[in-house]
Structures are given as structure tokens and as C-alpha cells.
Design a protein around this motif. Structure first.
Motif, PDB file in Angstrom:
ATOM      1  N   GLY A  84       0.699  -1.090   0.024  1.00 60.45           N
ATOM      2  CA  GLY A  84       0.052   0.137  -0.103  1.00 60.45           C
ATOM      3  C   GLY A  84       0.846   1.334  -0.163  1.00 60.45           C
ATOM      4  N   HIS A 108       0.279  -0.117   4.415  1.00 53.78           N
ATOM      5  CA  HIS A 108      -0.931   0.345   4.857  1.00 53.78           C
ATOM      6  C   HIS A 108      -1.199  -0.540   6.044  1.00 53.78           C
ATOM      7  CE1 HIS A 108      -5.296   0.784   5.085  1.00 53.78           C
ATOM      8  NE2 HIS A 108      -5.481  -0.514   4.803  1.00 53.78           N
ATOM      9  N   LEU A 135      -8.864   4.141   4.872  1.00 58.36           N
ATOM     10  CA  LEU A 135      -8.135   4.282   3.668  1.00 58.36           C
ATOM     11  C   LEU A 135      -8.440   5.923   3.182  1.00 58.36           C
ATOM     12  CD1 LEU A 135      -9.837   1.064   1.942  1.00 58.36           C
ATOM     13  CD2 LEU A 135      -7.585   1.342   2.610  1.00 58.36           C
ATOM     14  N   TRP A 177     -13.626   1.107   6.543  1.00 57.22           N
ATOM     15  CA  TRP A 177     -14.911  -0.219   6.495  1.00 57.22           C
ATOM     16  C   TRP A 177     -14.443  -0.631   8.072  1.00 57.22           C
ATOM     17  CZ3 TRP A 177     -12.713  -5.045   7.526  1.00 57.22           C
ATOM     18  CH2 TRP A 177     -11.218  -5.259   7.006  1.00 57.22           C
ATOM     19  N   ALA A 201      -8.992  -9.385   1.688  1.00 58.68           N
ATOM     20  CA  ALA A 201      -9.511  -8.091   1.096  1.00 58.68           C
ATOM     21  C   ALA A 201      -8.265  -7.696   0.214  1.00 58.68           C
ATOM     22  CB  ALA A 201      -9.171  -7.183   2.364  1.00 58.68           C
ATOM     23  N   ASP A 219      -7.463  -4.352   0.191  1.00 61.38           N
ATOM     24  CA  ASP A 219      -7.214  -2.946   0.335  1.00 61.38           C
ATOM     25  C   ASP A 219      -5.602  -2.966   0.016  1.00 61.38           C
ATOM     26  OD1 ASP A 219      -9.421  -2.951   1.215  1.00 61.38           O
ATOM     27  OD2 ASP A 219      -9.129  -2.680   3.305  1.00 61.38           O
ATOM     28  N   SER A 220      -5.150  -1.869  -0.612  1.00 61.91           N
ATOM     29  CA  SER A 220      -3.472  -1.333  -0.820  1.00 61.91           C
ATOM     30  C   SER A 220      -2.792  -2.359  -1.299  1.00 61.91           C
ATOM     31  CB  SER A 220      -3.241  -0.803   0.486  1.00 61.91           C
ATOM     32  OG  SER A 220      -3.931   0.403   0.701  1.00 61.91           O
ATOM     33  N   CYS A 249      -4.359   5.796   8.223  1.00 61.30           N
ATOM     34  CA  CYS A 249      -4.540   4.388   8.731  1.00 61.30           C
ATOM     35  C   CYS A 249      -3.674   3.834  10.036  1.00 61.30           C
ATOM     36  CB  CYS A 249      -4.244   3.330   7.585  1.00 61.30           C
ATOM     37  SG  CYS A 249      -2.419   3.355   7.014  1.00 61.30           S
TER      38      CYS A 249
END
Length: 175
Positions: free
Chosen positions: A42, A48, A68, A73, A89, A91-92, A130
Motif C-alpha cells: 500500500g 498500509h 483508507l 470499513w 481483502a 485494500d492497498s 490508517c
């Protein structure tokens, strides 16, 4: 005489061992636990992180989530569900590992309030991101002050923090 002393020591040790074990189990069940999840790819590979804390009711339920740049979330579930959710997930670039720590306190309400307050604020890459929000949540959850020595995460890359600033936490586990 030496045999009598040895017998007394053995008897005493045996008599106290079961209650000491029970005390250790009951203490462990009432303490809290927090985890930080790392997505190392990330933010241009600076990292991240996501956060998690165990509910204070003694169940195997966790609150977990992430901040984020454009969204937040949060979910609730068992430890296995949490690990699955982070592992899947995207994410990043995806979460790859996590580290946890037992805490002396488990103020779920304070942690939830901190999550809500963080989600209401605007994201700031330097000092409200984050990492900083994860640390705020951990400190609120552990009202005993045991996590107060954690650096605030400002001006630190999440990967560096995850790898070097979590002294006393469990070793990193792969998802």
C-alpha cells in the motif's frame, strides 16, 4: 529430614499447581487483545495497516477494519472470520501479515467511540491516516495505559512501524 522437606515441597507444589493453572486461564480470558494487519504494498510500498480488537464479553468476537484515503470499513466476526476477511481483502494490494498483543484492559466501548470519531474525520496522509487511527483505537481499548508507550505513528511509514515499533507484540504471522 531432607526426605520430609522434599515431600512437603512436592505436596505443596502439587496442591497449588491446579489453582495456579486455573488462575492463569481465568486471567487470560478476561484480558483484551489487539492486532495490527499489514498490507506492505500500500501507499507506493510504504505500507498500509488495519486494526482489530477482541470484544470484552468473553466471546470470540472481534471488531476490525481499516482507514483508507477515500473510505473506511469495519466488520465484526470470529477470529477465523477476521483472518479470512483480511486475507481476502484487496485494500492497498492486500494484507499479508499481522501482529497481536494481549492487553491488561479491554474497553470495547472506548475503542468503538474512537473508531466512530476517526471515521468522521478527514483523512490526512501525514498525521491522520490508517496507522495513526489504528494506534488511537488500540490505546482507547487498553484503558490500563499499557499501550500508551506506542509511538503515535505520525511521520512514520506503516511498514516501518509494523516491522520495528511493535516491541512486545507477537511475532508477525502470515495470513
Amino acid at each position: 529430614m531432607a526426605l520430609a522437606a522434599l515431600a512437603a515441597t512436592v505436596t505443596t507444589g502439587v496442591a497449588f499447581a491446579p489453582s495456579a493453572t486455573a488462575d492463569a486461564r481465568s486471567t487470560r480470558a478476561t484480558t483484551g487483545r489487539v492486532c495490527m494487519f499489514d498490507a506492505p504494498k500500500g501507499a507506493l510500498s510504504l505500507g498500509h495497516v488495519g486494526w482489530a480488537f477482541r470484544w470484552s464479553d468473553g466471546s470470540d468476537t472481534w471488531d476490525y477494519g481499516a482507514t483508507l484515503a477515500n473510505s473506511n470499513w469495519e466488520k465484526h466476526g470470529t477470529e477465523q472470520q477476521m483472518l479470512h476477511d483480511f486475507a481476502t481483502a484487496n485494500d492497498s494490494g492486500g494484507y499479508q501479515s499481522y501482529r497481536c498483543k494481549d492487553t491488561a484492559a479491554d474497553d470495547q466501548s472506548a475503542a468503538e467511540s474512537t473508531v466512530t470519531a476517526g471515521f468522521a474525520r478527514s483523512y490526512n496522509l501525514v498525521d491522520d491516516n490508517c496507522l495513526t487511527r489504528s494506534i488511537e483505537i488500540f490505546k482507547a481499548y487498553d484503558g490500563s495505559g499499557g499501550l500508551n508507550s506506542l509511538p503515535d505513528g505520525k511521520f512514520v511509514f506503516p511498514n516501518a512501524y509494523f516491522n520495528y515499533d511493535l516491541s512486545g507484540w507477537d511475532t508477525s504471522k502470515t495470513l
